[in-house]
Design a protein around this motif. Structure first.
Motif, PDB file in Angstrom:
ATOM      1  N   GLY A  13       0.738  -1.301  -0.024  1.00 56.25           N
ATOM      2  CA  GLY A  13      -0.029   0.139   0.079  1.00 56.25           C
ATOM      3  C   GLY A  13       0.969   1.206  -0.276  1.00 56.25           C
ATOM      4  O   GLY A  13       2.221   1.200  -0.269  1.00 56.25           O
ATOM      5  N   MET A  14       0.421   2.351   0.487  1.00 57.21           N
ATOM      6  CA  MET A  14       1.138   3.573   0.461  1.00 57.21           C
ATOM      7  C   MET A  14       2.086   3.406   1.517  1.00 57.21           C
ATOM      8  O   MET A  14       1.685   3.110   2.821  1.00 57.21           O
ATOM      9  CB  MET A  14       0.371   4.480   0.694  1.00 57.21           C
ATOM     10  CG  MET A  14      -0.685   5.349  -0.594  1.00 57.21           C
ATOM     11  SD  MET A  14      -1.579   6.522  -0.203  1.00 57.21           S
ATOM     12  CE  MET A  14      -3.009   5.634   0.186  1.00 57.21           C
ATOM     13  N   PRO A  15       3.362   3.971   1.431  1.00 57.51           N
ATOM     14  CA  PRO A  15       4.236   3.805   2.611  1.00 57.51           C
ATOM     15  C   PRO A  15       4.173   4.946   3.462  1.00 57.51           C
ATOM     16  O   PRO A  15       3.085   5.911   3.310  1.00 57.51           O
ATOM     17  CB  PRO A  15       5.674   4.309   1.623  1.00 57.51           C
ATOM     18  CG  PRO A  15       5.114   4.952   0.443  1.00 57.51           C
ATOM     19  CD  PRO A  15       3.827   4.241   0.104  1.00 57.51           C
ATOM     20  N   ARG A  16       4.729   4.939   4.605  1.00 57.66           N
ATOM     21  CA  ARG A  16       4.474   5.782   5.680  1.00 57.66           C
ATOM     22  C   ARG A  16       4.836   7.058   5.134  1.00 57.66           C
ATOM     23  O   ARG A  16       5.982   7.500   4.547  1.00 57.66           O
ATOM     24  CB  ARG A  16       5.210   5.479   6.874  1.00 57.66           C
ATOM     25  CG  ARG A  16       4.877   6.313   8.070  1.00 57.66           C
ATOM     26  CD  ARG A  16       5.626   5.843   9.346  1.00 57.66           C
ATOM     27  NE  ARG A  16       5.495   4.409   9.642  1.00 57.66           N
ATOM     28  CZ  ARG A  16       4.392   4.158  10.489  1.00 57.66           C
ATOM     29  NH1 ARG A  16       3.880   5.171  10.935  1.00 57.66           N
ATOM     30  NH2 ARG A  16       4.096   3.072  10.715  1.00 57.66           N
ATOM     31  N   GLY A  17       4.262   8.276   5.439  1.00 59.84           N
ATOM     32  CA  GLY A  17       4.414   9.487   4.852  1.00 59.84           C
ATOM     33  C   GLY A  17       4.023  10.066   3.528  1.00 59.84           C
ATOM     34  O   GLY A  17       4.561  11.063   3.196  1.00 59.84           O
ATOM     35  N   HIS A  18       3.463   9.047   3.149  1.00 63.32           N
ATOM     36  CA  HIS A  18       3.039   9.107   1.467  1.00 63.32           C
ATOM     37  C   HIS A  18       1.769  10.441   1.534  1.00 63.32           C
ATOM     38  O   HIS A  18       1.055  10.471   2.639  1.00 63.32           O
ATOM     39  CB  HIS A  18       2.632   8.147   0.868  1.00 63.32           C
ATOM     40  CG  HIS A  18       2.503   8.089  -0.532  1.00 63.32           C
ATOM     41  ND1 HIS A  18       1.370   8.645  -1.078  1.00 63.32           N
ATOM     42  CD2 HIS A  18       3.233   7.652  -1.573  1.00 63.32           C
ATOM     43  CE1 HIS A  18       1.411   8.701  -2.439  1.00 63.32           C
ATOM     44  NE2 HIS A  18       2.568   8.033  -2.751  1.00 63.32           N
ATOM     45  N   LEU A  19       1.627  11.230   0.334  1.00 62.17           N
ATOM     46  CA  LEU A  19       0.615  11.909   0.404  1.00 62.17           C
ATOM     47  C   LEU A  19      -0.745  11.168   0.587  1.00 62.17           C
ATOM     48  O   LEU A  19      -1.040  10.192   0.011  1.00 62.17           O
ATOM     49  CB  LEU A  19       0.557  12.727  -1.053  1.00 62.17           C
ATOM     50  CG  LEU A  19       1.882  13.569  -1.177  1.00 62.17           C
ATOM     51  CD1 LEU A  19       1.757  14.147  -2.786  1.00 62.17           C
ATOM     52  CD2 LEU A  19       1.481  14.720  -0.288  1.00 62.17           C
ATOM     53  N   PRO A  20      -1.768  11.843   1.294  1.00 63.38           N
ATOM     54  CA  PRO A  20      -2.880  11.090   1.571  1.00 63.38           C
ATOM     55  C   PRO A  20      -3.587  10.823   0.402  1.00 63.38           C
ATOM     56  O   PRO A  20      -4.159  11.734  -0.034  1.00 63.38           O
ATOM     57  CB  PRO A  20      -3.389  11.660   2.695  1.00 63.38           C
ATOM     58  CG  PRO A  20      -3.034  13.202   2.368  1.00 63.38           C
ATOM     59  CD  PRO A  20      -1.600  12.885   1.985  1.00 63.38           C
ATOM     60  N   VAL A  21      -4.117   9.615  -0.071  1.00 64.68           N
ATOM     61  CA  VAL A  21      -4.771   9.377  -1.374  1.00 64.68           C
ATOM     62  C   VAL A  21      -5.948   8.531  -0.996  1.00 64.68           C
ATOM     63  O   VAL A  21      -5.493   7.529  -0.790  1.00 64.68           O
ATOM     64  CB  VAL A  21      -4.110   8.716  -2.334  1.00 64.68           C
ATOM     65  CG1 VAL A  21      -4.740   8.494  -3.703  1.00 64.68           C
ATOM     66  CG2 VAL A  21      -2.755   9.710  -3.016  1.00 64.68           C
ATOM     67  N   VAL A  22      -7.186   9.125  -1.138  1.00 64.47           N
ATOM     68  CA  VAL A  22      -8.279   8.184  -0.852  1.00 64.47           C
ATOM     69  C   VAL A  22      -8.865   8.309  -2.350  1.00 64.47           C
ATOM     70  O   VAL A  22      -8.973   7.214  -3.053  1.00 64.47           O
ATOM     71  CB  VAL A  22      -9.345   8.718  -0.042  1.00 64.47           C
ATOM     72  CG1 VAL A  22     -10.481   8.034  -0.013  1.00 64.47           C
ATOM     73  CG2 VAL A  22      -8.487   8.802   1.526  1.00 64.47           C
ATOM     74  N   SER A  23      -9.471   9.530  -3.142  1.00 63.86           N
ATOM     75  CA  SER A  23     -10.142   9.490  -4.308  1.00 63.86           C
ATOM     76  C   SER A  23      -8.863   9.314  -5.377  1.00 63.86           C
ATOM     77  O   SER A  23      -7.887  10.077  -4.987  1.00 63.86           O
ATOM     78  CB  SER A  23     -10.795  10.789  -4.527  1.00 63.86           C
ATOM     79  OG  SER A  23     -11.850  10.888  -3.775  1.00 63.86           O
ATOM     80  N   TYR A  24      -8.879   8.408  -6.370  1.00 61.69           N
ATOM     81  CA  TYR A  24      -7.748   8.014  -7.011  1.00 61.69           C
ATOM     82  C   TYR A  24      -8.400   8.344  -8.705  1.00 61.69           C
ATOM     83  O   TYR A  24      -9.269   7.620  -8.943  1.00 61.69           O
ATOM     84  CB  TYR A  24      -7.031   6.839  -6.754  1.00 61.69           C
ATOM     85  CG  TYR A  24      -6.011   6.275  -7.493  1.00 61.69           C
ATOM     86  CD1 TYR A  24      -4.704   6.890  -7.625  1.00 61.69           C
ATOM     87  CD2 TYR A  24      -6.358   5.363  -8.915  1.00 61.69           C
ATOM     88  CE1 TYR A  24      -3.846   6.307  -8.412  1.00 61.69           C
ATOM     89  CE2 TYR A  24      -5.256   4.918  -9.425  1.00 61.69           C
ATOM     90  CZ  TYR A  24      -3.990   5.535  -9.446  1.00 61.69           C
ATOM     91  OH  TYR A  24      -2.998   5.021 -10.074  1.00 61.69           O
TER      92      TYR A  24
END
Length: 557
Positions: free
Chosen positions: A227-238
């Protein structure tokens, strides 16, 4: 009220408004309950109350139609749009008694209009984006514009464009542009790989749009982060859209994210897909431009080399032109001298030749029977030779006169002109020969030159005949644009194709013509006469026996 309209009635004396059930539903009041005008006005949106009041007062004072659109507050907090119309009622003395009117719910219409306005705004923005993208030929700047424009159109919080490129060494690698986020937000995580989420975009399998990417069954399948690594920009809608060139090459992909759920709609997808298509064309153009710049530089170098070569050739050409001009002048002078010589010699030879012929004839008549047989034979040969020599001199002199004569070109009727030539030559007249003339056209020509040309062709037509054959000659003319072509066709011995190119050269006598009298100058005279009048002459194959000569001159009105 009928249909979608509701009617109402206001009494000025009581300030009560009575409404039909439909009107009450539209204005959000309980059915059958009269309300005051002031109460009904309080139900309007605060920004529309004053405009509605002024519209009513103006209608009543001017005895005009009251018509306005306003918003009303609904208990749910939503806004409803109303279209209201009415007209005042008055007493005999002009006192305002009240007003009657109708209302209509136009909320859906206003929403549609607003939607259309928004769609127009988006289309205009998309059009401006397309123009901006199309005007950019520097690749890095172009890609940044594409990323910025697509992020804005999609409503994303941040966007990125990852694209494939090849350096001068032929090595392939991935670069990217960002919008809404600093580069360090990506640099520490490395570039995206062809994971199940990214693979459809990098392989141009289609658009990926998700209300919540973390709930996608393809999400989190790859180590080490799942999944998204720690500290990645928060992405929900893609939202991810591939960018594919006209050749089918996957240039890269546009990726967009938003921390809130369900931000990207079908319209967002269509808009970004449109930008991606424009971007693909623009990137192709930018690449072609870069290649063209290289080619232009190379062509410029070649052009400079060619220019130097042209200048060198031009110098050689000028030298050659001067040499040709000098030699041409010399040749013209030599030709003029030769024509002068031919004319002088031919003219001066006529007298002695006639004397030789005359004395020969006297010897044969007065002393022929007294001479030995050999001497008589020699005299006959001298006579034939002097006669042939005189014909030759005559033709050379004629050729010189044709070349030297002053032309007086004027309109000439071919039919009358040719008929006169035939009348002057017994060999061309019946019963010796049959000459058919069908020449209704007029040409611009000189009398003497035209007579020499046509006379020689007709003379040849009746002379070169198989033994025992009556000459039949067809003379006809036809329009050829602004010129007239005259045909002279006979039933004579004909001319083989291999000999035709020599026909109009001086002293050319073909093998088949040796048995006929002639000097080999007649057709050269024809060519010279016609060319001096600005025309052309030639011969074409005859499908039957005989020859088909033609000459072509400018037509006359």
């Amino acid at each position: 009220g009928a249909g979608g309209l509701g009617d109402w009635n206001w009494e000025a004396g009581t300030d009560l408004v009575r409404m039909s059930d439909r009107a009450a539903d539209i204005l959000e009041f309980a059915r059958g309950t009269p309300v005051t005008w002031s109460k009904m006005r309080e139900n309007l949106h605060e920004e529309d109350r004053e405009n509605a009041r002024l519209a009513v007062e103006r209608s009543l004072s001017e005895h005009s139609l009251y018509s306005i659109e306003y918003r009303v507050n609904r208990p749910s907090g939503e806004i409803k749009w109303i279209a209201a119309m009415g007209r005042g009622t008055y007493g005999e003395d002009g006192t305002v008694l009240g007003m009657v009117g109708m209302v209509e719910d136009i909320t859906e219409r206003r929403r549609s209009e607003e939607s259309l306005r928004e769609e127009s705004r988006i289309l205009e923005l998309l059009n401006e984006t397309g123009k901006l993208i199309a005007s950019q030929l520097e690749l890095q700047g172009l890609l940044q514009q594409v990323t910025d424009a697509a992020t804005k159109l999609s409503g994303a919080k941040f966007g990125a464009f990852f694209y494939n490129t090849v350096n001068e060494q032929g090595e392939s690698f991935v670069l990217y542009t960002l919008c809404g986020a600093p580069r360090e937000a990506f640099e520490k995580f490395g570039l995206p790989r062809a994971t199940p989420i990214f693979k459809p975009t990098f392989h141009a399998e289609g658009v990926v749009r998700s209300d919540d990417i973390t709930q996608d069954p393809r999400y989190g399948k790859m180590a080490p982060h799942h999944g998204m690594p720690r500290g990645h920009l928060p992405v929900v809608s893609y939202l991810a859209v591939p960018v594919v060139s006209r050749s089918g090459e996957v240039i890269g992909g546009l990726f967009f994210g938003h921390p809130e759920r369900a931000v990207f709609t079908e319209r967002s997808e269509r808009l970004v897909a449109g930008v991606a298509a424009q971007a693909a064309v623009a990137i192709d153009n930018a690449r072609l431009y870069k290649t063209a710049q290289t080619e232009i530089a190379e062509r410029q170098r070649i052009a400079e080399d060619l220019q130097k070569a042209r200048e060198e050739l031009s110098r050689h050409a000028e030298d050659l032109e001067r040499q040709v001009a000098t030699r041409t002048a010399s040749l013209r002078e030599a030709v003029a001298q030769l024509e002068e010589f031919s004319y002088t010699v031919s003219h001066d030879l006529r007298a002695p030749l006639r004397a030789i012929g005359g004395y020969n004839e006297i010897l044969r008549k007065d002393y022929g029977e007294q001479l030995p047989e050999d001497a008589q034979s020699y005299l006959a040969k001298i006579g034939r030779s002097s006669a042939r020599m005189e014909r030759l001199v005559h033709d050379v002199l004629t050729m010189s006169r044709v070349a030297r004569a002053e032309l007086k070109v004027h309109p000439i009727s071919l039919q009358e002109f040719i008929e006169e030539i035939v009348e002057q030559h017994p060999a061309m007249q019946s019963p010796a020969a049959e000459v058919q003339i069908q020449t209704p056209h007029r040409v611009m020509a000189d009398d003497t030159s035209l007579s020499q040309a046509i006379g020689n062709l007709l003379s040849n037509a009746v002379k070169f005949m198989p033994e025992g054959t009556k000459p039949v000659v067809m003379v006809r003319s036809e329009q050829a644009g602004q010129e007239v072509r005259l045909w002279i066709e006979d039933n004579g011995i004909g001319i083989p194709e291999k000999h035709r190119r020599k026909l109009f050269v001086m002293f050319q006598r073909l093998p088949a013509m040796q048995q006929y009298e002639g000097t080999g100058i007649g057709l050269a005279i024809v060519r010279k006469a016609v060319e001096r009048m600005g025309g052309t002459v030639g011969i074409e194959e005859n499908q039957s026996q005989g020859s088909r000569f033609w000459l072509q001159l400018k037509g006359a009105e």
